[in-house]
Design a protein around this motif. Structure first.
Motif, mmCIF file in Angstrom:
data_model
loop_
_atom_site.group_PDB
_atom_site.id
_atom_site.type_symbol
_atom_site.label_atom_id
_atom_site.label_comp_id
_atom_site.label_asym_id
_atom_site.label_seq_id
_atom_site.Cartn_x
_atom_site.Cartn_y
_atom_site.Cartn_z
ATOM 1 N N LYS A 112 10.720 -10.071 -1.607
ATOM 2 C CA LYS A 112 9.565 -9.597 -0.853
ATOM 3 C C LYS A 112 8.967 -8.381 -1.559
ATOM 4 O O LYS A 112 9.689 -7.535 -2.085
ATOM 5 N N GLN A 113 7.642 -8.294 -1.569
ATOM 6 C CA GLN A 113 6.983 -7.088 -2.045
ATOM 7 C C GLN A 113 5.643 -6.930 -1.337
ATOM 8 O O GLN A 113 4.994 -7.913 -0.998
ATOM 9 N N ALA A 114 5.294 -5.702 -1.096
ATOM 10 C CA ALA A 114 4.019 -5.403 -0.453
ATOM 11 C C ALA A 114 3.334 -4.303 -1.251
ATOM 12 O O ALA A 114 3.986 -3.374 -1.730
ATOM 13 N N HIS A 115 2.033 -4.432 -1.402
ATOM 14 C CA HIS A 115 1.249 -3.428 -2.120
ATOM 15 C C HIS A 115 0.096 -3.012 -1.210
ATOM 16 O O HIS A 115 -0.860 -3.764 -1.018
ATOM 17 N N VAL A 116 0.205 -1.834 -0.639
ATOM 18 C CA VAL A 116 -0.815 -1.322 0.277
ATOM 19 C C VAL A 116 -1.767 -0.446 -0.525
ATOM 20 O O VAL A 116 -1.373 0.587 -1.070
ATOM 21 N N PRO A 162 -4.486 3.462 2.064
ATOM 22 C CA PRO A 162 -3.538 4.145 2.951
ATOM 23 C C PRO A 162 -4.178 4.911 4.109
ATOM 24 O O PRO A 162 -3.464 5.470 4.925
ATOM 25 N N LEU A 163 -5.513 4.954 4.174
ATOM 26 C CA LEU A 163 -6.146 5.731 5.241
ATOM 27 C C LEU A 163 -6.211 4.915 6.523
ATOM 28 O O LEU A 163 -7.266 4.510 7.002
ATOM 29 N N LEU A 164 -5.026 4.678 7.069
ATOM 30 C CA LEU A 164 -4.866 3.912 8.285
ATOM 31 C C LEU A 164 -4.086 4.743 9.293
ATOM 32 O O LEU A 164 -3.484 5.757 8.939
ATOM 33 N N SER A 165 -4.068 4.310 10.527
ATOM 34 C CA SER A 165 -3.184 4.936 11.499
ATOM 35 C C SER A 165 -1.770 4.465 11.207
ATOM 36 O O SER A 165 -1.575 3.449 10.529
ATOM 37 N N PRO A 166 -0.743 5.175 11.707
ATOM 38 C CA PRO A 166 0.633 4.704 11.499
ATOM 39 C C PRO A 166 0.841 3.264 11.965
ATOM 40 O O PRO A 166 1.517 2.480 11.293
ATOM 41 N N ARG A 167 0.267 2.887 13.104
ATOM 42 C CA ARG A 167 0.417 1.515 13.598
ATOM 43 C C ARG A 167 -0.258 0.530 12.655
ATOM 44 O O ARG A 167 0.306 -0.526 12.332
ATOM 45 N N GLU A 168 -1.464 0.875 12.176
ATOM 46 C CA GLU A 168 -2.184 -0.022 11.264
ATOM 47 C C GLU A 168 -1.445 -0.169 9.939
ATOM 48 O O GLU A 168 -1.411 -1.260 9.359
ATOM 49 N N LEU A 169 -0.867 0.927 9.448
ATOM 50 C CA LEU A 169 -0.133 0.866 8.184
ATOM 51 C C LEU A 169 1.090 -0.038 8.316
ATOM 52 O O LEU A 169 1.362 -0.876 7.450
ATOM 53 N N ALA A 196 5.115 -0.883 -2.173
ATOM 54 C CA ALA A 196 4.329 0.027 -3.003
ATOM 55 C C ALA A 196 3.114 0.505 -2.218
ATOM 56 O O ALA A 196 2.339 -0.307 -1.697
ATOM 57 N N VAL A 197 2.960 1.820 -2.119
ATOM 58 C CA VAL A 197 1.831 2.404 -1.390
ATOM 59 C C VAL A 197 0.965 3.155 -2.394
ATOM 60 O O VAL A 197 1.367 4.189 -2.941
ATOM 61 N N ASP A 198 -0.218 2.623 -2.644
ATOM 62 C CA ASP A 198 -1.136 3.220 -3.609
ATOM 63 C C ASP A 198 -1.920 4.365 -2.967
ATOM 64 O O ASP A 198 -1.930 4.517 -1.743
ATOM 65 N N GLU A 199 -2.578 5.166 -3.827
ATOM 66 C CA GLU A 199 -3.358 6.323 -3.372
ATOM 67 C C GLU A 199 -2.493 7.262 -2.533
ATOM 68 O O GLU A 199 -2.920 7.790 -1.495
ATOM 69 N N PHE A 231 14.915 -1.851 1.036
ATOM 70 C CA PHE A 231 13.796 -1.873 0.094
ATOM 71 C C PHE A 231 13.706 -0.529 -0.619
ATOM 72 O O PHE A 231 14.310 0.467 -0.201
ATOM 73 N N THR A 232 12.949 -0.524 -1.705
ATOM 74 C CA THR A 232 12.570 0.720 -2.374
ATOM 75 C C THR A 232 11.119 0.991 -2.046
ATOM 76 O O THR A 232 10.258 0.113 -2.198
ATOM 77 N N LEU A 233 10.834 2.191 -1.589
ATOM 78 C CA LEU A 233 9.465 2.600 -1.280
ATOM 79 C C LEU A 233 8.897 3.296 -2.509
ATOM 80 O O LEU A 233 9.383 4.355 -2.918
ATOM 81 N N LEU A 234 7.890 2.698 -3.112
ATOM 82 C CA LEU A 234 7.280 3.246 -4.323
ATOM 83 C C LEU A 234 5.931 3.860 -3.992
ATOM 84 O O LEU A 234 4.995 3.157 -3.604
ATOM 85 N N PHE A 235 5.834 5.169 -4.126
ATOM 86 C CA PHE A 235 4.571 5.868 -3.926
ATOM 87 C C PHE A 235 3.829 5.925 -5.262
ATOM 88 O O PHE A 235 4.402 6.290 -6.294
ATOM 89 N N ILE A 236 2.542 5.590 -5.233
ATOM 90 C CA ILE A 236 1.714 5.597 -6.438
ATOM 91 C C ILE A 236 0.479 6.440 -6.152
ATOM 92 O O ILE A 236 -0.264 6.156 -5.209
ATOM 93 N N GLY A 237 0.260 7.488 -6.920
ATOM 94 C CA GLY A 237 -0.898 8.329 -6.633
ATOM 95 C C GLY A 237 -1.226 9.308 -7.736
ATOM 96 O O GLY A 237 -0.596 9.325 -8.799
ATOM 97 N N GLN A 238 -2.222 10.121 -7.479
ATOM 98 C CA GLN A 238 -2.615 11.155 -8.429
ATOM 99 C C GLN A 238 -1.625 12.323 -8.371
ATOM 100 O O GLN A 238 -0.768 12.394 -7.489
#
Length: 272
Positions: free
Chosen positions: A73-77, A80-87, A129-132, A159-166
């Motif tokens: 399984k993998q997810a790429h969001v 990220p400018l969502l509410s906690p429920r939406e995310l 993976a959570v972008d931005e 799972f591994t939570l991968l943060f991707i950002g500036q």
């Protein structure tokens, strides 16, 4: 438009994150190895940062390809400018959950946990993976994501939570101390050197089917000077240069032409 003229099979500098065009420079390869180690070692979280346009998302797609079947399984969001429920709902849907339009936070969490446990029971692992990621702090999403990391099976992370950002994401993580402590891998992608910029351009041209140098050595040096070694800027500059060179009937792109193309880009940017 210009591919036949330059005898190319495809456009070499398209902005789409195509893993085939990942330039195997030592710094990016080292970053890829570190992230792969974090996932394969079942680390709870990792952080990938770098300037805008440096190629972070392309690196993520290359990581996906390398991990292959080990990832069930993998997810790429990407937004990220969502509410906690939406995310939470977005992540669950990315992983294949079937949710209604009015699904509650608890229902999304249960569906997400069920999917991840089933994935783990099949001997697979997951990456979220959570972008931005530099925007997550202002959106109030760092703490919900940290709490999501508490989901475990038989005492191990699901799972591994991968943060991707500036780069500013580094400071945001440090301000969320409980989360920063769980980041067992922090990877920084820096801009290319002059030699790496030249190698990057030549690599993408070869991958696109080029059989001869299309940029002079002076043009390659100029490309680095004008782009600062940022791949997205290099792509934009070189793509337009090939189009202009095609229109002018040139045999090769030289430094003055690249400077003129950059001046045009700057003018268009200022007028926008």
């Amino acid at each position: 438009m210009y591919e036949n003229y330059w005898q190319l099979e495809t456009k070499p500098f398209e902005p789409a994150a195509d893993a085939r065009f990942l330039f195997p420079c030592p710094a990016h390869q080292a970053a890829l190895h570190k992230l792969r180690y974090a996932v394969e070692s079942r680390r709870p979280a990792a952080l990938l940062v770098g300037p805008a346009g440096i190629g972070k998302t392309l690196l993520w797609h290359s990581l996906e390809n390398q991990l292959g079947d080990s990832l069930g399984k993998q997810a790429h969001v990407i937004f990220p400018l969502l509410s906690p429920r939406e995310l939470l709902t977005a992540i669950a849907l990315e992983l294949g959950a079937t949710l209604g339009s009015q699904t509650s936070t608890d229902e999304s969490l249960r569906a997400l946990e069920s999917l991840l446990i089933e994935n783990r029971q099949r001997g697979k692992y997951a990456v979220l993976a959570v972008d931005e990621a530099h925007l997550l702090e202002d959106a109030g999403l760092l703490e919900p994501l940290r709490l999501l990391m508490n989901l475990r099976f038989a005492g191990e992370p699901l799972f591994t939570l991968l943060f991707i950002g500036q780069v500013s994401a580094l400071l945001a993580m440090e301000r969320t101390n409980n989360l920063d402590e769980r980041l067992e891998m922090k990877v920084y992608l820096k801009p290319f050197s002059s030699e790496e910029t030249a190698g990057y351009i030549e690599h993408r041209l070869v991958m696109a089917g080029a059989t001869r140098p299309l940029f002079t050595s002076q043009a390659l040096e100029m490309a680095h000077h004008l782009s600062g070694g940022i791949p997205r800027r290099i792509n934009r500059l070189c793509d337009l240069a090939l189009m202009v060179g095609f229109a002018a009937g040139d045999a090769q792109i030289d430094a003055p032409q690249l400077r003129a193309v950059d001046d045009e880009l700057v003018t268009l940017s200022a007028a926008a």
